[in-house]
Enzyme design. Sequence first.
Site, PDB file in Angstrom:
ATOM      1  N   GLU A 216     -10.199  12.436   6.720  1.00 34.29           N
ATOM      2  CA  GLU A 216     -10.021  13.748   6.089  1.00 34.29           C
ATOM      3  C   GLU A 216     -11.340  14.494   5.935  1.00 34.29           C
ATOM      4  O   GLU A 216     -11.424  15.690   6.214  1.00 34.29           O
ATOM      5  CB  GLU A 216      -9.408  13.580   4.696  1.00 34.29           C
ATOM      6  CG  GLU A 216      -7.980  13.101   4.700  1.00 34.29           C
ATOM      7  CD  GLU A 216      -7.529  12.768   3.280  1.00 34.29           C
ATOM      8  OE1 GLU A 216      -7.212  13.699   2.524  1.00 34.29           O
ATOM      9  OE2 GLU A 216      -7.522  11.577   2.931  1.00 34.29           O
TER      10      GLU A 216
ATOM     11  N   GLN B 116      -4.837   2.597  14.908  1.00 34.05           N
ATOM     12  CA  GLN B 116      -3.669   3.067  14.145  1.00 34.05           C
ATOM     13  C   GLN B 116      -2.859   4.094  14.939  1.00 34.05           C
ATOM     14  O   GLN B 116      -1.630   4.013  15.009  1.00 34.05           O
ATOM     15  CB  GLN B 116      -4.158   3.671  12.824  1.00 34.05           C
ATOM     16  CG  GLN B 116      -3.048   4.009  11.839  1.00 34.05           C
ATOM     17  CD  GLN B 116      -3.601   4.499  10.492  1.00 34.05           C
ATOM     18  OE1 GLN B 116      -4.807   4.441  10.241  1.00 34.05           O
ATOM     19  NE2 GLN B 116      -2.724   4.959   9.627  1.00 34.05           N
TER      20      GLN B 116
ATOM     21  N   HIS C  96      -3.723  13.775   0.334  1.00 30.57           N
ATOM     22  CA  HIS C  96      -4.023  12.900   1.475  1.00 30.57           C
ATOM     23  C   HIS C  96      -2.921  13.004   2.523  1.00 30.57           C
ATOM     24  O   HIS C  96      -3.200  13.186   3.715  1.00 30.57           O
ATOM     25  CB  HIS C  96      -4.157  11.446   0.978  1.00 30.57           C
ATOM     26  CG  HIS C  96      -4.266  10.429   2.067  1.00 30.57           C
ATOM     27  ND1 HIS C  96      -5.342  10.355   2.924  1.00 30.57           N
ATOM     28  CD2 HIS C  96      -3.423   9.425   2.454  1.00 30.57           C
ATOM     29  CE1 HIS C  96      -5.164   9.350   3.787  1.00 30.57           C
ATOM     30  NE2 HIS C  96      -4.006   8.775   3.533  1.00 30.57           N
TER      31      HIS C  96
ATOM     32  N   ARG D 172      -8.874   3.978  12.875  1.00 27.72           N
ATOM     33  CA  ARG D 172      -7.981   5.128  13.117  1.00 27.72           C
ATOM     34  C   ARG D 172      -7.468   5.200  14.542  1.00 27.72           C
ATOM     35  O   ARG D 172      -6.356   5.687  14.779  1.00 27.72           O
ATOM     36  CB  ARG D 172      -8.692   6.435  12.756  1.00 27.72           C
ATOM     37  CG  ARG D 172      -9.143   6.530  11.314  1.00 27.72           C
ATOM     38  CD  ARG D 172      -7.987   6.417  10.346  1.00 27.72           C
ATOM     39  NE  ARG D 172      -8.432   6.641   8.960  1.00 27.72           N
ATOM     40  CZ  ARG D 172      -7.642   6.464   7.907  1.00 27.72           C
ATOM     41  NH1 ARG D 172      -6.385   6.064   8.052  1.00 27.72           N
ATOM     42  NH2 ARG D 172      -8.105   6.681   6.694  1.00 27.72           N
TER      43      ARG D 172
ATOM     44  N   LYS E 218      -5.132  -2.052   9.999  1.00 25.64           N
ATOM     45  CA  LYS E 218      -5.418  -2.230   8.574  1.00 25.64           C
ATOM     46  C   LYS E 218      -5.645  -3.695   8.199  1.00 25.64           C
ATOM     47  O   LYS E 218      -6.291  -3.957   7.183  1.00 25.64           O
ATOM     48  CB  LYS E 218      -4.219  -1.733   7.750  1.00 25.64           C
ATOM     49  CG  LYS E 218      -3.832  -0.282   7.992  1.00 25.64           C
ATOM     50  CD  LYS E 218      -4.579   0.653   7.078  1.00 25.64           C
ATOM     51  CE  LYS E 218      -3.955   2.044   7.089  1.00 25.64           C
ATOM     52  NZ  LYS E 218      -4.610   2.906   6.085  1.00 25.64           N
TER      53      LYS E 218
ATOM     54  N   THR F 204      -9.335  -5.894   3.703  1.00 29.87           N
ATOM     55  CA  THR F 204      -9.156  -4.980   2.578  1.00 29.87           C
ATOM     56  C   THR F 204     -10.061  -5.505   1.465  1.00 29.87           C
ATOM     57  O   THR F 204     -10.033  -6.700   1.169  1.00 29.87           O
ATOM     58  CB  THR F 204      -7.684  -4.977   2.107  1.00 29.87           C
ATOM     59  OG1 THR F 204      -6.850  -4.619   3.210  1.00 29.87           O
ATOM     60  CG2 THR F 204      -7.463  -3.997   0.957  1.00 29.87           C
TER      61      THR F 204
ATOM     62  N   TYR G 169       1.226   5.670  -0.659  1.00 30.68           N
ATOM     63  CA  TYR G 169       0.776   6.888   0.029  1.00 30.68           C
ATOM     64  C   TYR G 169       0.987   8.013  -0.975  1.00 30.68           C
ATOM     65  O   TYR G 169       1.562   9.042  -0.652  1.00 30.68           O
ATOM     66  CB  TYR G 169       1.690   7.034   1.258  1.00 30.68           C
ATOM     67  CG  TYR G 169       1.272   7.923   2.391  1.00 30.68           C
ATOM     68  CD1 TYR G 169       0.044   7.785   3.024  1.00 30.68           C
ATOM     69  CD2 TYR G 169       2.173   8.868   2.898  1.00 30.68           C
ATOM     70  CE1 TYR G 169      -0.280   8.574   4.117  1.00 30.68           C
ATOM     71  CE2 TYR G 169       1.852   9.652   3.991  1.00 30.68           C
ATOM     72  CZ  TYR G 169       0.615   9.502   4.590  1.00 30.68           C
ATOM     73  OH  TYR G 169       0.299  10.271   5.687  1.00 30.68           O
TER      74      TYR G 169
ATOM     75  N   ASP H  58       0.853  -1.177   0.000  1.00 29.99           N
ATOM     76  CA  ASP H  58       0.000   0.000   0.000  1.00 29.99           C
ATOM     77  C   ASP H  58       0.898   1.240   0.000  1.00 29.99           C
ATOM     78  O   ASP H  58       1.764   1.371   0.862  1.00 29.99           O
ATOM     79  CB  ASP H  58      -0.889  -0.027   1.238  1.00 29.99           C
ATOM     80  CG  ASP H  58      -2.061   0.931   1.118  1.00 29.99           C
ATOM     81  OD1 ASP H  58      -2.431   1.277  -0.011  1.00 29.99           O
ATOM     82  OD2 ASP H  58      -2.610   1.322   2.168  1.00 29.99           O
TER      83      ASP H  58
ATOM     84  N   GLU I  33     -10.829   3.746   2.979  1.00 27.62           N
ATOM     85  CA  GLU I  33      -9.895   4.539   2.161  1.00 27.62           C
ATOM     86  C   GLU I  33     -10.142   4.154   0.716  1.00 27.62           C
ATOM     87  O   GLU I  33     -10.075   2.982   0.353  1.00 27.62           O
ATOM     88  CB  GLU I  33      -8.434   4.254   2.548  1.00 27.62           C
ATOM     89  CG  GLU I  33      -8.059   4.792   3.926  1.00 27.62           C
ATOM     90  CD  GLU I  33      -6.553   4.823   4.172  1.00 27.62           C
ATOM     91  OE1 GLU I  33      -5.830   4.005   3.578  1.00 27.62           O
ATOM     92  OE2 GLU I  33      -6.101   5.677   4.978  1.00 27.62           O
TER      93      GLU I  33
ATOM     94  N   GLU J 103      -8.999   3.779  -2.838  1.00 29.02           N
ATOM     95  CA  GLU J 103      -7.703   3.645  -3.504  1.00 29.02           C
ATOM     96  C   GLU J 103      -7.852   2.952  -4.856  1.00 29.02           C
ATOM     97  O   GLU J 103      -8.851   2.294  -5.127  1.00 29.02           O
ATOM     98  CB  GLU J 103      -6.759   2.798  -2.642  1.00 29.02           C
ATOM     99  CG  GLU J 103      -6.655   3.277  -1.207  1.00 29.02           C
ATOM    100  CD  GLU J 103      -5.462   2.705  -0.454  1.00 29.02           C
ATOM    101  OE1 GLU J 103      -4.653   1.978  -1.084  1.00 29.02           O
ATOM    102  OE2 GLU J 103      -5.343   2.997   0.746  1.00 29.02           O
TER     103      GLU J 103
ATOM    104  N   ASP K  27      -9.182   0.204   1.574  1.00 28.85           N
ATOM    105  CA  ASP K  27      -8.233  -0.157   2.630  1.00 28.85           C
ATOM    106  C   ASP K  27      -8.832   0.276   3.977  1.00 28.85           C
ATOM    107  O   ASP K  27      -8.428   1.277   4.561  1.00 28.85           O
ATOM    108  CB  ASP K  27      -6.908   0.564   2.346  1.00 28.85           C
ATOM    109  CG  ASP K  27      -5.840   0.236   3.367  1.00 28.85           C
ATOM    110  OD1 ASP K  27      -5.795  -0.906   3.832  1.00 28.85           O
ATOM    111  OD2 ASP K  27      -5.050   1.137   3.685  1.00 28.85           O
TER     112      ASP K  27
END
Lengths: 441, 441
Positions: free
Chosen positions: A388, A254, A148, A251, A267, A271, A143, A141, A213, A215, A247
């Site tokens: 976000e 994390q 983001h 939070r 995570k 997925t 970034y 994965d 997420e 992606e 994904d």
Amino acid sequence: MNDTHRPDLTSWVESANAPDADFPVQNLPYGVFRRRESDELPRVGVAIGDRILDVEAALEEGVLGIDTPARTAAEACGAPWLNGLMALGPEYAGALRARLSELLRAGAPEHAADPSIAERLLVAQREAELFVPAEIGDYTDFYASVHHATNVGSMFRPDNPLLPNYKHVPIGYHGRASSIVVSGTPVRRPVGQLKGAGDEAPTFAPTRMLDYECEVGFYVGEGNAHGEPVPIADAERHLFGVGLVNDWSARDVQAWEYQPLGPFLAKNFATTVSPWVVTMEALAPFRAPAAPRPAGDPPPLPYLWSDADQARGGIALTLDVLIASRRMREEGVAPARVSRASFTTMYWTPAQLLAHHASGGCNLRPGDLLASGTVSGPERDARGCLLELTWRGTEPLTLPTGETRKFLEDGDEVTLRGFCERAGARRIGLGECKGEVSAAR
Amino acid sequence: MNDTHRPDLTSWVESANAPDADFPVQNLPYGVFRRRESDELPRVGVAIGDRILDVEAALEEGVLGIDTPARTAAEACGAPWLNGLMALGPEYAGALRARLSELLRAGAPEHAADPSIAERLLVAQREAELFVPAEIGDYTDFYASVHHATNVGSMFRPDNPLLPNYKHVPIGYHGRASSIVVSGTPVRRPVGQLKGAGDEAPTFAPTRMLDYECEVGFYVGEGNAHGEPVPIADAERHLFGVGLVNDWSARDVQAWEYQPLGPFLAKNFATTVSPWVVTMEALAPFRAPAAPRPAGDPPPLPYLWSDADQARGGIALTLDVLIASRRMREEGVAPARVSRASFTTMYWTPAQLLAHHASGGCNLRPGDLLASGTVSGPERDARGCLLELTWRGTEPLTLPTGETRKFLEDGDEVTLRGFCERAGARRIGLGECKGEVSAAR
């Protein structure tokens, strides 16, 4: 670009010709399916409109020629995964796609001569069960969205949102392959260690900050030998195609666990991937220049730089996220779109991600999945995750029912959609990547 | 403990009876082999002294009974990996081990009746090629030595070496499965992005801080279903056995890339594993209490705590690291032992690592590899990597030839060894995990 992209092409599969169809004859993505409630082995198919062309059936029908690359490609589809086809390299998958394009076009001689061929070759998608399309040996994965990375960084380090390495290194980490599931699989809310800023010690409880997420995932085609990097100029040919990736992220787990070795249980509980892999060839009409680097940004190191890649490293791919709460579904309210982002805003191109990954000698294998990381654009409504969008819960989202969301609640269904549109080209789509949150164990 | 551990047992394979043999009849580790320069398919074998018992040959010889668990276990060994055997759970691998223990003991009736059975069942290790023993779906690397974490943390944060989560969370991250190689495979020095503290921008160059990490790897036996955690009380039975792991690391690449998502290219260029998997059953006589938590340390959360695990969560396993430079080998100088550590000093037990890994619902599959992280003890000479041993290069190591090392140089051969010794038990070993550093591409 070749004949398979002609915008005027239509198919004798009528549903493929609807203007908003994700799978017109110009797309022809690969996936793995079987008839629902059958004891069939999963096998490779190609989406066309609301149907699936059964590649094995096409082989048996004898419409792929003898000793042709298309036939070789179809024979590599024998296993219940796309890996065999992916390993052959783009020419073979392209030959099969070209032949299927001819076969599925309006006026194809095979169909004109015998319309009943449709029944022998096609399965309705609504009658099919779809699978994770590849045996994913390793899942990485990245970034790669600077928007983001900047947003997330801002919440934790307001004065210095982007770490110094970001504009030099395509940041990525290894994800968990075993817990990758196909669209439609329920996702159970994970339990984990949570520790708020004011808590003296962590507790073990269901995550209170469950997020998605949005992606884009790139499946590796031909691999590279261990110890042999892939030059940036060759990187694109090692990409087989793309799908959508959700994904899912806890939070709070994390925030507590991620230092110093990165996200782990936050995570790896699940997925979700979309079932159809749209080939890089099908995306050709939608390639765009890479996003220009803002003035003052450092130039990438030479192993990450190719003029050709900069010229077509972007993809005019729009990504939508939709949420439908349980109440919305019960009341018949349509899923609410909460964001729309474009893949053209990414800081690193897919070729840069792959070349970087292999640059130290790491071997990539056919079927490996390289995900982009959350795709967020610069606008507020282009933010690809709730962290976000709700700014860590401080700006809750309001759904059409008046319900609000800081993070996901049980019963929420998240749908990712992706599509490519451009003047002069036929719209194609990636389909959907969907998952409903079920209650913690 | 059972009959297979009796310290007085000897084998009719004479080499197994040497006092320092890693593979006496009390061990019987599983691996995958074939005769060198043959076109044989790799298959499962069991190490005995300097020989390998060919499990397929034992099946063909008819010495495993009919319709016995031992026979079922041997039949699961058909594939060129241990995964099938691992998936059956410990009773089956244990039944096969028990039967092979009888068969290989001095005085075994089968050997007494017909000594030529040795030729039909055994292959010399020196004539065999060994393989990565399992198809490793996912590789996870933990950070379970508090001494290692404290040492590494001290170099970066002298006032606050251990992060606040360390004593609550068994910290781990996902590693790369594709680049796992078997002992003996040369390891090419990787190139990567390097940026010194004084450098304005990174360069792309061969790592100047190549390191090894001496770790113990736990192979998963029976898996758990996605979404279903493994209670700590059941975790041990999901462990099949152990091997040695060298988690090669490029420290300069790591320092520059690892924030915020953890190590990536610094680790994924190669990981070396030893070929033999010593079963948890063979380790039973060497189990020890878990290291006591220092006074004042927080108690683990209940999902990580079991009295039974605390009582036997340690393993009296000694780990040695040896280095032989090219010059040492040319001059006939024996490899120099640079560290010796004990696995009893680990902060987290193997069961805690596995239970934590699955606690959010992540599914572990047979053959998955959970590595401990660098095993370092509290003493200077018990530090399991050069980063610690040379304190980031500030205290170079001197080899017997007078050569010094801050980090590894081309031509250096690193050998990890592991063995278990305890009064009243027969010593057993894990064998070797070896790799020579070759020059960058």
